[in-house]
Design an enzyme around this catalytic site. Structure first.
Site, PDB file in Angstrom:
ATOM      1  N   THR A 277      29.613 -15.213  13.076  1.00 60.40           N
ATOM      2  CA  THR A 277      28.760 -14.566  12.068  1.00 60.40           C
ATOM      3  C   THR A 277      27.533 -15.422  11.809  1.00 60.40           C
ATOM      4  OG1 THR A 277      30.704 -13.571  11.082  1.00 60.40           O
ATOM      5  CG2 THR A 277      28.734 -13.679   9.697  1.00 60.40           C
TER       6      THR A 277
ATOM      7  N   CYS B 224      22.963 -42.149  16.298  1.00 61.92           N
ATOM      8  CA  CYS B 224      24.283 -41.882  16.887  1.00 61.92           C
ATOM      9  C   CYS B 224      24.984 -43.157  17.313  1.00 61.92           C
ATOM     10  CB  CYS B 224      24.134 -40.987  18.100  1.00 61.92           C
ATOM     11  SG  CYS B 224      23.046 -39.640  17.758  1.00 61.92           S
TER      12      CYS B 224
END
Ligand code: PLP
Length: 403
Positions: free
Chosen positions: A260, A348
C-alpha cells in the site's frame, strides 16, 4: 539539537521542514484512505499520490511514469541492481538452470560497478554473484575518486560487454563528495548497448539532476537526505528498461513495488525536493564559498590535513579530509565534546569501525584512511561558525597528535 550544537552531518541525514510536515498532515489525518480504494476518499488519496509523483519526477528531470516510490536509497539501489540484472539475464538466455552458451551468450552474466559505490549497490552486486553466479567487475577510480573512463569502456568491449546486464555508477560520492562525469559515462555505457543505473542519493536536492536529458536509465534517490522523514525514496526507471520486481504482492507502483502506497510520504518527497531544489538555486554560490573558506581554515590551523576528493567538482556543502597521524574516530569524539557533530566518512560504517572504502579505492593506505573526517552542511556556514570549527580542530588535533 540544541542551539549551540553545530550539525555538520547533512550527508548522513537532514531535518524535516515544517512545511513538509504540514503538507503530510492531511494525508495522515483526514485524507487517509488507501489510494487503491474505489470510493471517493480513495480517489482523493490517489489524486494526491499522482500529483506528488508528477511534481517529484519533474524535480529530477524525469517523467511521472518513471517513478517507483520505495522505502529509500537502499531499497531503490537493490531494486535497480537486482531487478534490472535479473530481467536482462533472462532476456540474454542466462536464467537459472541454463548453462552458458545454451541459446544465449557464452559465459556468466556480468555487472559492472565503480569501486566507490555505497554498500546498497556493491553488496547488491555481490548478492548477484553469490546467488546467480554473476561476475562483478569493479572499475577503478583515480586519486580524487573519478571513475576511470578508459577502464569502463574497456570493460564493456566484445563478448564481455554482451554479457553485461547493467552498469552502476554514483552521481556524487558520500565519503569525499566527488561528482562523477555522468554524461560521459552514459555515452560510454550506451555505446555498448548496456543500461546505466545512477545512485543519486547524495546528489538529489544538492546539485541539478536531469535524468531524461542525460539519458540515465535508472536513478535512485532517498528523501531523508533532502528533508523528508527517513525511510522514503524512489527509483526512477525509464520505460523500456527491463526490470523484475523484488517484492511479490498487490502490484502497486506499476507492479514494481507491491505494498500500500504511502501517500503522505509521496507528498513529503515532492515538497521536500522542490524546497531543496529552490534552496540549491538560491544559496549554491554561498554554500561553495563557505565550503572553500572552511577548507582553507582547516588547512591553516592543521597544515597536515589533506582534502580528499575533487577540490572543485564536489558537492557544494561537503568538506572531507584525512589527518595523517591520528585516528578519525578519536577526532570525531573530541569534536563532539566541543558540540560539533561530524562524521568519519560514511554514516553506515560508523560504529563498525570499518575503513572508508572510497578512500581505500582512491589509493590511500589504511593508516591514513582511518584518519578521515567529513563535514557536510545544507546551509552556508557563517564566519563565526567556521572560526569555531577551526579552533576546535586545532585544539583536538594538537591534543590527539601530542603536539
Ligand atoms: N547510496 C548512497 C550514496 C548513500 O549515501 C546512502 C546513505 O547514506 C544510501 C545509498 C542509502 O540510502 P538510505 O539511507 O535511504 O537507505
Amino acid at each position: 539539537m540544541s542551539d549551540d550544537e553545530l550539525y555538520l552531518d547533512a550527508s548522513a541525514t537532514e531535518p524535516v521542514g515544517e512545511d513538509v510536515i504540514g503538507a503530510m498532515r492531511p494525508f495522515l489525518t483526514e485524507a487517509y484512505a488507501n489510494p487503491a480504494s474505489a470510493h471517493q476518499p480513495g480517489k482523493t488519496a490517489l489524486r494526491a499520490l499522482e500529483a506528488a509523483r508528477s511534481a517529484f519526477a519533474a524535480g529530477l528531470g524525469g517523467k511521472a511514469e518513471d517513478v517507483v516510490f520505495t522505502s529509500g536509497g537502499t531499497e531503490s539501489d537493490n531494486l535497480a541492481i537486482k531487478g534490472i540484472s535479473m530481467a536482462r539475464m533472462r532476456a540474454m538466455g542466462l536464467g537459472p538452470g541454463r548453462k552458458a552458451g545454451e541459446g544465449g551468450v557464452a559465459g556468466p552474466p556480468r555487472i559492472v560497478i565503480s569501486s566507490v559505490e555505497h554498500p546498497a549497490v556493491s553488496a547488491s552486486a555481490d548478492w548477484l554473484a553469490a546467488w546467480l553466479g554473476f561476475e562483478v567487475v569493479r572499475i577503478p577510480v583515480d586519486a580524487q575518486a573519478h571513475v576511470d573512463l578508459d577502464a569502463l569502456g574497456e570493460s564493456l568491449e566484445g563478448e564481455a560487454g554482451e554479457r553485461t546486464t547493467l552498469v552502476s555508477v554514483m552521481l556524487a560520492n558520500n565519503e569525499v563528495g566527488t561528482i562523477e562525469p555522468i554524461r560521459d559515462i552514459v555515452r560510454i555505457v550506451h555505446g555498448h548497448h548496456v543500461p546505466l543505473h545512477v545512485d543519486a542519493v547524495q546528489a538529489a536536492g544538492r546539485i541539478p539532476i536531469r535524468m531524461r536529458d542525460w539519458g540515465i536509465d535508472a536513478l535512485a534517490v532517498s528523501g531523508h537526505k533532502f528533508g523528508t522523514p527517513k525511510n522514503l525514496g524512489a527509483l526512477l526507471v525509464r520505460g523500456g528498461v527491463p526490470i523484475e520486481p523484488l517484492l511479490s504482492g498487490g502490484g502497486q507502483e506499476r507492479g514494481l513495488r507491491s505494498g500500500t502506497q504511502n501517500v503522505a510520504g509521496a507528498v513529503a518527497l515532492a515538497i521536500a525536493l522542490s524546497d531543496a531544489n529552490e534552496k540549491m538555486r538560491r544559496q549554491e554560490r554561498d554554500l561553495v564559498t563557505s565550503r572553500d573558506t572552511l577548507i582553507d581554515a582547516v588547512r591553516r590551523v592543521v597544515p597536515q590535513a589533506e582534502l580528499t576528493g575533487d577540490p572543485r567538482r564536489r558537492l557544494p556543502g561537503h568538506a572531507s579530509f584525512v589527518f595523517p597521524g591520528i585516528a578519525g574516530e578519536a577526532l570525531l569524539v573530541d569534536l563532539d565534546a566541543h558540540g560539533i557533530a561530524c562524521s568519519s566518512g560514511s554514516a553506515c560504517a560508523v560504529g563498525r569501525h570499518e575503513l572508508p572504502p572510497t578512500l581505500l579505492a582512491m589509493g590511500i593506505g589504511p593508516e591514513v584512511a582511518q584518519s578521515a573526517l567529513r563535514m557536510t552542511f545544507d546551509a552556508p556556514l557563517t564566519r563565526g561558525q567556521i572560526d569555531r570549527i577551526a579552533m576546535a580542530l586545532e585544539d583536538s588535533y594538537g591534543r590527539l597528535a601530542g603536539r
